[in-house]
Design an enzyme around this catalytic site. Structure first.
Site, PDB file in Angstrom:
ATOM      1  N   ARG A 226      23.405 -18.486   3.681  1.00 21.88           N
ATOM      2  CA  ARG A 226      22.034 -18.579   4.175  1.00 21.88           C
ATOM      3  C   ARG A 226      21.334 -19.759   3.515  1.00 21.88           C
ATOM      4  NH1 ARG A 226      20.172 -12.675   2.569  1.00 21.88           N
ATOM      5  NH2 ARG A 226      21.225 -13.421   0.678  1.00 21.88           N
TER       6      ARG A 226
ATOM      7  N   GLU B 187       0.807  -1.222   0.000  1.00 19.19           N
ATOM      8  CA  GLU B 187       0.000   0.000   0.000  1.00 19.19           C
ATOM      9  C   GLU B 187       0.841   1.274   0.000  1.00 19.19           C
ATOM     10  OE1 GLU B 187      -3.469   2.097   2.778  1.00 19.19           O
ATOM     11  OE2 GLU B 187      -2.050   0.662   3.643  1.00 19.19           O
TER      12      GLU B 187
ATOM     13  N   LYS C  42      18.445 -16.526 -10.506  1.00 23.82           N
ATOM     14  CA  LYS C  42      18.312 -17.561  -9.466  1.00 23.82           C
ATOM     15  C   LYS C  42      17.405 -18.706  -9.918  1.00 23.82           C
ATOM     16  CE  LYS C  42      19.288 -14.533  -5.544  1.00 23.82           C
ATOM     17  NZ  LYS C  42      19.765 -13.400  -6.373  1.00 23.82           N
TER      18      LYS C  42
END
Length: 637
Positions: free
Chosen positions: A550, A325, A418
């Protein structure tokens, strides 16, 4: 003593004073001219009217001084333009006096003024008035330089060319800003003993050998138009010598006061930003002209730039869809201000909501759909794989099917490197979306051209590594890197979006366009350079910590799959990747299965089906590695 006139505090000479000095100068010039002829024992005509003749010359000269406003300029900023105004005023005076002589000879038989007097007066007065301005200018500079402000940044301007001189002049003429000119730096060997604008030119090689000279500067100033290799070279030197690096805007397109205001510290993006591939295509303009365009993910980094570029192509309507928003509201305010003549529609919606999207397709008859909406953060998606299914796969499926149903001319999907040999859920979900989009190309009754663009990281995008490092440096560190050997490709946001727009016109349908991303960049080197650009020393002022890869992350990204081949296009930097495809019926079945599992929030089941859709998907540093090690691992369907 407080009321004593102090020349050091005088900003400029008053115009009345300049006017008075100029009158004194050409009055003196007249006397000198007559004295010169008197010493040569030349007889003067109409000697009885000598004073009147002097006043006529002065009066005519004053008239042209007012006409050409020779007194109006600020003396300490005098240029050759001011010299030409003096020449015009004195020259006009000479012409009028020559005219008087001509009339006098016709009527009286002899000239009012001796011709040598007039020409001597012209040359002497012109020279003295210009000399007065140059001396005054130099005195102001000497007084200004004599009161050095230690709070100001001492700048060495790179180069001795016209643009560098303009930059230096901007610094000199704007003493109220935080900079002061300390000299010039040049790689030219012939400038060792030269001076420019009253400042020394320091040779690059001498600077490398003599650290004492470096202490005379706080920073170097680079023009943004400087070629990239040259900028890299000077940046390396400055960082090695502990100097700050400042960047100035293009002097050819900026007013002098804007140049100073536009000086800013050099950013890492300036060094990574390759020369952009500018694609000038009338076809891009014609395909958007007076057409209705949909951009999903329009408030994101890529989507918003696509909207900005399309807004310059005179489309009849641009519908911007996003579920964020606040960013959508901010983009709306920006676009309505920048493009007041372009019609926009801003829609707050989730692309996984098919019914919400269908109403848009019914109402606006889109000609082109740019699909940039996606979840992209690898670790978050690894923890929430079902969300990637809803948006990256389900949302793409909704938009692609609606595009086919409503005969959209072109559907252009924004993908990622990716998706190539993915090691994480995010990349695999984007690859699955690519496969679905490609499968629709040859489906029955299809008229839409489905096109995919695939590229690497973009500089400055939301959540990218550079803004992250910048925040860590601002906090004093540490800068965290997952692995010392990790590398990434980078490109600029405008460059990426130019590719997207061009791909939309080049494609015949079913293609995956890949981009020549240049050389990959080692993230450790990137971090060290960012720390140095911020004025710190890596691992001394700002520590660098390695925190490990990660979940789902890999050391390097690819743009092509192992089984793909590339086909060149008419642009040497853009290629087509020929990847394996799936039949529409097959991928539709798998998409239905994975959506059911996502609704149940069954992560293992979601990823297992994803690995069926994308066989090259091998999880890395993730809980889902168990699915690769034990393919027979039982999960319910």
């Amino acid at each position: 003593m407080g009321n004593v006139f102090r020349i050091k505090e005088l900003r400029y000479l008053p115009r009345w004073l300049v006017f008075f000095i100029d009158i004194s100068i050409f009055s003196f010039s007249i006397l000198i001219s007559y004295l010169f002829l008197k010493n040569l024992q030349v007889k003067i005509n109409f000697i009885e009217y000598f004073n009147e003749k002097i006043f006529v010359i002065i009066g005519i000269n004053i008239f042209f001084m007012f006409l050409f406003k020779t007194y109006a300029g600020i003396i300490r900023y005098s240029t050759f333009f001011d010299f030409f105004k003096i020449v015009w005023a004195s020259g006009s005076t000479l012409i009028v006096l020559l005219g008087l002589n001509f009339i006098s000879e016709l009527i009286l038989g002899k000239p009012v003024y001796l011709y040598p007097v007039l020409f001597l007066f012209f040359f002497i007065s012109t020279f003295l008035m210009f000399f007065f301005r140059m001396v005054t200018k130099q005195l102001f500079r000497m007084f200004r330089d004599s009161k050095k402000d230690p709070s100001k940044i001492r700048i060495a301007v790179i180069g001795v060319e016209g643009e560098s001189v303009s930059l230096a002049n901007a610094i000199i003429h704007n003493p109220g800003h935080a900079y002061q000119l300390a000299g010039f730096l040049s790689a030219r060997p012939d400038s060792k003993k030269a001076m420019l604008l009253g400042h020394k030119i320091y040779n690059k090689q001498s600077l490398l050998r003599n650290d004492h000279w470096v202490s005379r500067f706080d920073a170097i100033l680079i023009n943004e138009t400087m070629p990239r290799p040259k900028m890299e070279d000077w940046t390396a030197l400055a960082l090695d010598k502990g100097l700050k690096i400042l960047k100035a805007p293009n002097v050819n397109h900026t007013k002098e006061e804007g140049i100073i205001g536009g000086i800013r510290p050099l950013q890492i993006e300036d060094l990574l930003d390759r020369a952009p591939i500018k694609i000038e295509s009338e076809e891009v303009k014609s395909r958007h002209y007076n057409k209705s365009i949909l951009v999903t993910g329009g408030a994101g980094s890529i989507g918003s730039e696509i909207v900005r570029q399309v807004a310059q192509l005179d489309s009849s309507l641009i519908v911007v869809v996003d579920q964020a928003e606040s960013p959508l509201h901010e983009l709306k305010l920006e676009l309505l201000e920048r493009f007041p003549n372009q019609k926009f529609k801003f829609v707050l919606a989730d692309i996984s909501n098919l019914y919400r999207l269908e109403k848009l397709f019914e109402d606006y008859s889109f000609s082109i759909v740019y699909h940039a909406a996606a979840y992209k953060h690898v670790p978050l998606i690894e923890d929430n794989p079902h969300e990637a299914i809803f948006v990256n796969i389900g949302g793409t499926k909704n938009l692609a099917l609606l595009s086919r149903q409503y005969n959209v001319d072109r559907f252009v999907m924004v993908s990622t490197d990716k998706a190539v040999n993915p090691t994480n859920v995010m990349g695999a979900s984007k690859r699955a979306a690519e496969l679905f989009v490609q499968s629709l190309q040859d489906s029955s009754d299809n008229t839409t051209k489905f096109i995919t663009t695939r590229f690497g990281n973009v500089l400055g995008s939301n959540g990218s590594v550079i803004p992250h490092f910048r925040k860590q440096i601002a906090k004093g560190g540490p800068v965290t890197i997952t692995h010392p050997d990790i590398i990434r490709y980078f490109m600029t946001i405008p460059e990426a979006c130019e590719l997207v727009l061009q791909a939309g016109t080049m494609g015949n349908g079913g293609e995956i366009y890949v981009f020549d991303m240049g050389k990959p960049i080692k993230i450790l080197d990137l971090a060290k350079r960012m720390i140095k650009l911020s004025g710190y020393t890596p691992d001394v002022d700002i520590k660098i910590d390695f925190i490990g890869l990660r979940p789902g992350e890999k050391l390097y990204e690819e743009l092509l799959t192992d089984n793909s081949t590339t086909i060149p296009t008419h642009h040497e930097k853009i290629m087509i990747s020929k990847d394996p495809v799936m039949e529409l019926e097959d991928i539709e079945i798998l998409c239905k299965q994975i959506m059911r599992s996502a609704i149940k929030k069954d992560g293992l089941q979601v990823v297992k089906i994803l690995k069926i859709i994308v066989p090259e998907f091998i999880s890395n540093n993730s809980e889902f590695e168990i699915l690769d090690k034990t393919p027979e691992y039982e999960v319910y369907q």
